[in-house]
Write a protein that holds these residues in place. Structure first.
Motif, PDB file in Angstrom:
ATOM      1  N   THR A 266       0.848  -1.185   0.000  1.00 27.77           N
ATOM      2  CA  THR A 266       0.000   0.000   0.000  1.00 27.77           C
ATOM      3  C   THR A 266       0.890   1.244   0.000  1.00 27.77           C
ATOM      4  N   TYR A 267       1.968   1.158   0.760  1.00 30.69           N
ATOM      5  CA  TYR A 267       2.903   2.272   0.775  1.00 30.69           C
ATOM      6  C   TYR A 267       4.271   1.778   0.330  1.00 30.69           C
ATOM      7  N   SER A 268       5.067   2.657  -0.089  1.00 28.34           N
ATOM      8  CA  SER A 268       6.360   2.304  -0.638  1.00 28.34           C
ATOM      9  C   SER A 268       7.272   1.815   0.469  1.00 28.34           C
ATOM     10  N   PRO A 269       8.241   0.972   0.227  1.00 30.26           N
ATOM     11  CA  PRO A 269       8.671   0.445  -1.060  1.00 30.26           C
ATOM     12  C   PRO A 269       7.530  -0.234  -1.823  1.00 30.26           C
ATOM     13  N   PRO A 270       7.734  -0.362  -3.102  1.00 32.68           N
ATOM     14  CA  PRO A 270       6.618  -0.802  -3.941  1.00 32.68           C
ATOM     15  C   PRO A 270       6.114  -2.198  -3.605  1.00 32.68           C
ATOM     16  N   ILE A 271       6.887  -2.969  -2.900  1.00 35.14           N
ATOM     17  CA  ILE A 271       6.438  -4.309  -2.560  1.00 35.14           C
ATOM     18  C   ILE A 271       7.109  -4.743  -1.260  1.00 35.14           C
ATOM     19  N   ALA A 272       6.355  -5.453  -0.433  1.00 38.76           N
ATOM     20  CA  ALA A 272       6.913  -6.018   0.801  1.00 38.76           C
ATOM     21  C   ALA A 272       7.260  -7.476   0.552  1.00 38.76           C
ATOM     22  N   TYR A 273       8.455  -7.859   1.031  1.00 40.91           N
ATOM     23  CA  TYR A 273       8.914  -9.227   0.802  1.00 40.91           C
ATOM     24  C   TYR A 273       8.762 -10.106   2.044  1.00 40.91           C
ATOM     25  N   THR A 274       8.194  -9.549   3.072  1.00 35.82           N
ATOM     26  CA  THR A 274       7.979 -10.347   4.276  1.00 35.82           C
ATOM     27  C   THR A 274       6.660 -11.110   4.169  1.00 35.82           C
ATOM     28  N   SER A 275       6.567 -12.144   5.012  1.00 34.16           N
ATOM     29  CA  SER A 275       5.325 -12.916   5.046  1.00 34.16           C
ATOM     30  C   SER A 275       4.418 -12.344   6.127  1.00 34.16           C
ATOM     31  N   TYR A 276       3.207 -12.053   5.776  1.00 33.95           N
ATOM     32  CA  TYR A 276       2.259 -11.524   6.739  1.00 33.95           C
ATOM     33  C   TYR A 276       0.847 -11.798   6.231  1.00 33.95           C
ATOM     34  N   ASP A 277      -0.088 -11.385   6.987  1.00 35.53           N
ATOM     35  CA  ASP A 277      -1.489 -11.671   6.653  1.00 35.53           C
ATOM     36  C   ASP A 277      -1.956 -10.741   5.531  1.00 35.53           C
ATOM     37  N   ARG A 278      -1.628 -11.115   4.331  1.00 36.59           N
ATOM     38  CA  ARG A 278      -1.930 -10.253   3.185  1.00 36.59           C
ATOM     39  C   ARG A 278      -3.426 -10.228   2.866  1.00 36.59           C
ATOM     40  N   ASP A 279      -4.123 -11.318   3.121  1.00 33.89           N
ATOM     41  CA  ASP A 279      -5.542 -11.347   2.760  1.00 33.89           C
ATOM     42  C   ASP A 279      -6.465 -10.975   3.915  1.00 33.89           C
ATOM     43  N   GLY A 280      -5.862 -10.630   5.052  1.00 38.41           N
ATOM     44  CA  GLY A 280      -6.669 -10.118   6.152  1.00 38.41           C
ATOM     45  C   GLY A 280      -7.583 -11.127   6.802  1.00 38.41           C
ATOM     46  N   ASP A 281      -7.219 -12.399   6.718  1.00 40.09           N
ATOM     47  CA  ASP A 281      -8.086 -13.400   7.354  1.00 40.09           C
ATOM     48  C   ASP A 281      -7.507 -13.894   8.677  1.00 40.09           C
TER      49      ASP A 281
END
Lengths: 287, 645
Positions: free
Chosen positions: B528-543
């Protein structure tokens, strides 16, 4: 084809009613007030041109009431300013004529075919022009002669804009005022393609069936527009002969063309039409 | 011979003469063929998000546009042009809101006659400038009188007459601040029905999908769609709620065409255009650290943009704002009556010399004089590159905005690749044609040579003169079709290379350390905010969990950093090797770099680069593994030998 034509002609009995060679030479100068056939400010250009033409007529009796007339012609028109309009031409016309009797007042009917090639100093107008038609000519009195013709004309140009066709109906009258003075009047109506040159304008684009850059005019960007429409032509002239072989001819020719459709910008701009006036002075010699 | 036969023969020959003489229309203009041998690549991103499974350019697909509209207009209030006008109050009187109309022809970019209506707030609007908004719809007119003439004054005449015969479409844009973040939304509508469309044909070279076709020249990003596998049926949504981070384009009054009679002359419309450009200027955010003063106080600050305070600005740096301001007597853009005049030569922010870089002029190797810099800017960059590039760049990395000579020079290799090798820059057909009809290609090529770049191929094969125009986006059917080269296998990494392989490398903070910056930290969720992409693993789908579904979303996001139409241009390869990367050169594979030879075994910094002997060989292996993955279509995984995407 021309060789074949010459071969056929060479073997036919040929007569000239007036015992001349049937050879004509014409030199003329013409002032044209609308060489673009344009409409509106900046689109109407005038010019003058000088012309020279050579023609030869052969007539071949076919039967008691019929004969074949073959006209060959060639010439050149040289424009003073818009040299892209200067052109040479050559062609042939054949008329198969029928006259029911030898009476002075008997009409002459004819079926005619005509074709010619035109080569311009520009490219888009280079064309083959052809025509097929029916005509009738009749003397009303010893001074007045009337004629009428219905023709289908078509032109095959190097540009699609000059691929045109129309149907023309013409009537004309010759009045022999004296033995040497003739006044003639002609009226013609054409329905079909007209070509008008103008600067780029949606008023033209709206109604044009084909558009190309007009390479005959170099002063600014001008397009040649092919438009479906009708044209009235009026021809008024005076011919003064000197003896049997020389004549001076003074004429005025006016054309008024109007598109068939009025839409969009062309309506807003006022109905696009053009008027042309040509004044010509010609000297004719016949051998 | 029988005379009857002779006469008959004569008539037949005449008839034949009349009918046989025909010719072709050889004098007519011939249009450049647009057919099987042509490509449809103008206004397509250099990285169009090619789907490895289907070959579809995902950011140029109608589904991408639909997802965009679903995000920015979920209630379909703007599903028609009338809805757009109503929603934005066009035609109504509201205190503090102005509405102006202008008509001109956009000569440089799209070539249309443009009838533009702009509605915007001014300083009397409540809460302004924090509540500043702009809405615009532009009717585009195009008249093609005959083949090859698509862009002429006829387009302007048609726009003035609002001639429906030549109305080819209506584009619309809204700018406002949404949730504290400036947001520009793009729409396009059918000319006859006013129905909103997913695609638009801007140049006669085929339909292009919204909003990518707009982002190309309005700045911003066309990231991959989110693909959520939380439910049984995967769903796709547009990232960032449809905020592509684009901006409004100013109107370069000096280069548009006006009609010759009132009220459509330049003098008649100059003031309206100034008002529009001022409204647009006020939508261009301040650069990070830029102190708003004078006319600039109307511009939104970076903090508002990122929502992360004054230190977290990572968005567009307002390069165009400096330019727009300079067009109007260096700052009188908010003064009524000021006339636009473009003499702009970027000076860069404080301490930066912009396009008058004395250090470059004085450097020992390949100096470029100040006059040469200005000539390059005036004749090449300003007319051919600036209109789009001025709206690009972020605080992290703004080289691409070309506001400094060295930024431009830093792209020399890509300039050669795109302009002279591939032929997809300039990206718009009209600018591309104008560029190649000018002296700019030769000047650009000569400049490349002067700074030591490879000489583009020249006409005639010599080392000087006009460069050869590449087919590229114009006519090369193989353009944007890359082929695998199958680089050697590196046994240190699992084969075949999958997303898991790549993920393991980029999350290894002991070596390349990508996720040290590319993480989901204080700047919000994911990219959502820069850097243009996050390379860490996290709850990307919000579940509320971090599982394989999040990994898949991570994979789909990472595919946005891969260019399957031009492998070596992939950001995943170029960024870590030091090309316009805020993190610098991460992969030290360059043998000229001193750290290249640093032994892994002795390294306190990169302990995990073993069993490779040194940084260089490790970095090379990482790079080649990335490349191997990309060249094989960047698969998520394999089932047997079948890749899964």
């Amino acid at each position: 084809m021309l060789a074949g034509l010459a071969w056929v002609l060479a073997d036919l009995p040929c007569v000239q009613a007036d015992e001349s060679l049937g050879l004509g030479i014409e030199a003329s100068i013409t002032a044209d007030d609308n060489v673009t056939r344009g409409y509106g400010d900046g689109n109407v250009l005038s010019d003058q041109f000088a012309g020279v033409s050579l023609s030869k007529t052969l007539r071949f009796p076919v039967s008691t009431h019929t004969r074949l007339s073959v006209l060959g012609f060639a010439g050149f028109n040289s424009y003073l300013e818009y040299t892209g309009l200067s052109h040479s031409y050559a062609g042939v016309q054949g008329d198969f004529q029928y006259r029911p009797s030898a009476s002075f007042f008997a009409p002459t009917y004819a079926v005619s075919l005509r074709t010619a090639i035109e080569e311009y100093q520009s490219e888009a107008r280079d064309s083959y022009r052809s025509s097929a038609g029916l005509s009738v000519r009749k003397s009303l009195t010893d001074q007045v002669q009337l004629s009428g013709a219905l023709n289908y004309n078509w032109r095959d140009g190097k540009s699609v804009v000059f691929d045109t066709s129309d149907v023309a109906l013409r009537v004309s009258a010759d009045f022999a005022v004296t033995r040497h003075d003739t006044i003639y009047l002609g009226l013609e109506y054409r329905n079909g393609d007209i070509v008008s040159t103008g600067q780029p304008s949606t008023a033209y684009v709206d109604i044009a069936t084909a558009i190309v850059p007009d390479d005959a005019f170099k002063d600014t960007t001008r397009y040649a527009y092919k438009i479906d429409g009708s044209t009235w032509l009026l021809n008024l002239g005076y011919n003064r002969s000197f003896g049997e072989r020389h004549a001076l001819d003074l004429s005025w020719r006016m054309a008024n063309a109007t598109p068939a459709s009025v839409v969009g910008a062309s309506a807003a701009a006022g109905r696009i039409h053009y008027t042309v006036n040509q004044f010509a002075l010609a000297y004719l010699v016949r051998f | 011979m029988n005379p009857i036969l002779k006469h008959t023969g004569l008539v037949l020959l005449l008839s034949l003469a009349v009918t046989a003489c025909t010719q072709t229309n050889s004098a007519d203009p011939q249009a450049a063929p647009v057919g099987a041998t042509d490509t449809n690549r103008f206004w397509v991103f250099p990285n169009p998000g090619k789907d490895p499974a289907t070959g579809v350019f995902t950011t140029n697909d109608a589904s991408y546009a639909q997802a965009y509209y679903d995000s920015i207009d979920p209630a379909d209030l703007r599903a028609t042009l009338d809805g757009f006008k109503t929603t934005n109050g066009f035609g109504t009187t509201v205190p503090g809101v102005s509405e102006v109309n202008v008509i001109f022809r956009d000569v440089r970019d799209l070539g249309y006659g443009r009838k533009m209506t702009v509605r915007f707030t001014d300083s009397t609007y409540p809460g302004w400038p924090g509540t500043h908004w702009v809405a615009v719809f532009v009717e585009n007119y195009q008249v093609v009188p005959f083949a090859g003439v698509n862009y002429s004054s006829l387009n302007l005449e048609a726009a003035i007459a609002a001639n429906p015969n030549y109305h080819v479409g209506t584009n619309a844009i809204e700018y406002s601040i949404v949730g504290g973040v400036p947001m520009t939304r793009f729409y396009t509508y059918a000319p006859d029905t006013g129905t909103r469309l997913n695609t638009v044909n801007l140049d006669g070279r085929g339909q292009k999908a919204m909003p990518s076709v707009c982002i190309n020249c309005h700045g911003g990003r066309a990231d991959p769609l989110y693909t959520s596998r939380v439910t049984a049926t995967p769903t796709t949504t547009f990232p960032n709620g449809g905020n592509v981070r684009a901006r409004l384009q100013p109107i370069h009054v000096d280069s548009v065409e006006f009609w010759s009679t009132a009220p459509y002359r330049r003098m008649d419309q100059e003031e309206a255009l100034r008002q529009i450009n001022y409204a647009i200027f006020c939508a261009h955010s301040l650069a990070l650290g830029e102190v708003a003063a004078g006319v600039d106080t109307c511009r939104p600050p970076q903090g508002v943009l990122t929502g992360s305070g004054t230190t977290g600005g990572h968005d567009y740096q307002g390069a165009a704002a400096a330019m727009i301001k300079n067009w109007y007597s260096a700052g009188a853009i908010n003064t009524p009556g000021t006339v636009m005049a473009d003499t702009y030569l970027p000076t860069g922010p404080a301490g930066i010399t912009g396009w008058a870089d004395t250090a470059v002029a004085a450097r020992a190797s390949n100096p470029v004089s100040l006059a040469q810099q200005q000539s390059l800017y005036d004749n090449v960059v300003a007319p051919n590159c600036r209109v789009c590039h001025a709206l690009r760049g972020t605080e992290n990395q703004s080289d691409i905005d070309f506001t400094e000579y060295l930024k431009f020079e830093g792209y020399a290799d890509r300039i050669k690749a795109h302009v002279f090798d591939r032929g997809n820059m300039p990206l718009g057909l009209l600018i591309y044609n104008n560029f190649w009809a000018s002296a700019a290609p030769e000047q650009l090529a000569d400049w490349l040579v002067s700074i030591g770049a490879t000489n583009p191929v020249r006409v005639g094969g010599g080392s000087t003169g006009t460069p050869v125009q590449p087919n590229g986006a114009l006519t090369d059917p193989t353009f944007l079709v890359a082929g695998a080269t199958n680089t050697p296998t590196y046994v240190a990494f699992a084969k075949p290379t999958t997303f898991a392989t790549i993920k393991a490398i980029i999350q290894n903070t002991n070596t390349v350390g990508c996720s040290g910056c590319h993480y989901d930290g204080a700047w919000g969720v994911g990219y959502t905010y820069s850097p243009p992409i996050a390379y860490t693993s996290y709850d990307r789908d919000g579940d509320t969990d971090t599982d394989a579904d999040d990994d898949y979303e991570f994979y789909r996001a990472l595919r946005g950093r891969v260019n399957l139409t031009d492998f070596l241009a992939s950001p995943l390869l170029r960024k870590p090797t030091g090309n316009h990367h805020a993190g610098g050169k991460v992969l030290q594979k360059d043998a000229s770099d001193p750290s290249y030879a640093t032994a892994c075994a002795a390294s306190p910094t990169w302990p995990s680069c073993q069993p490779f002997t040194n940084y260089g060989t490790y970095s090379q292996a990482v790079y080649d593994t990335f490349l191997d993955w990309i060249e094989h279509g960047a698969p998520y995984s394999y089932t047997g030998s079948t890749p899964n995407y």
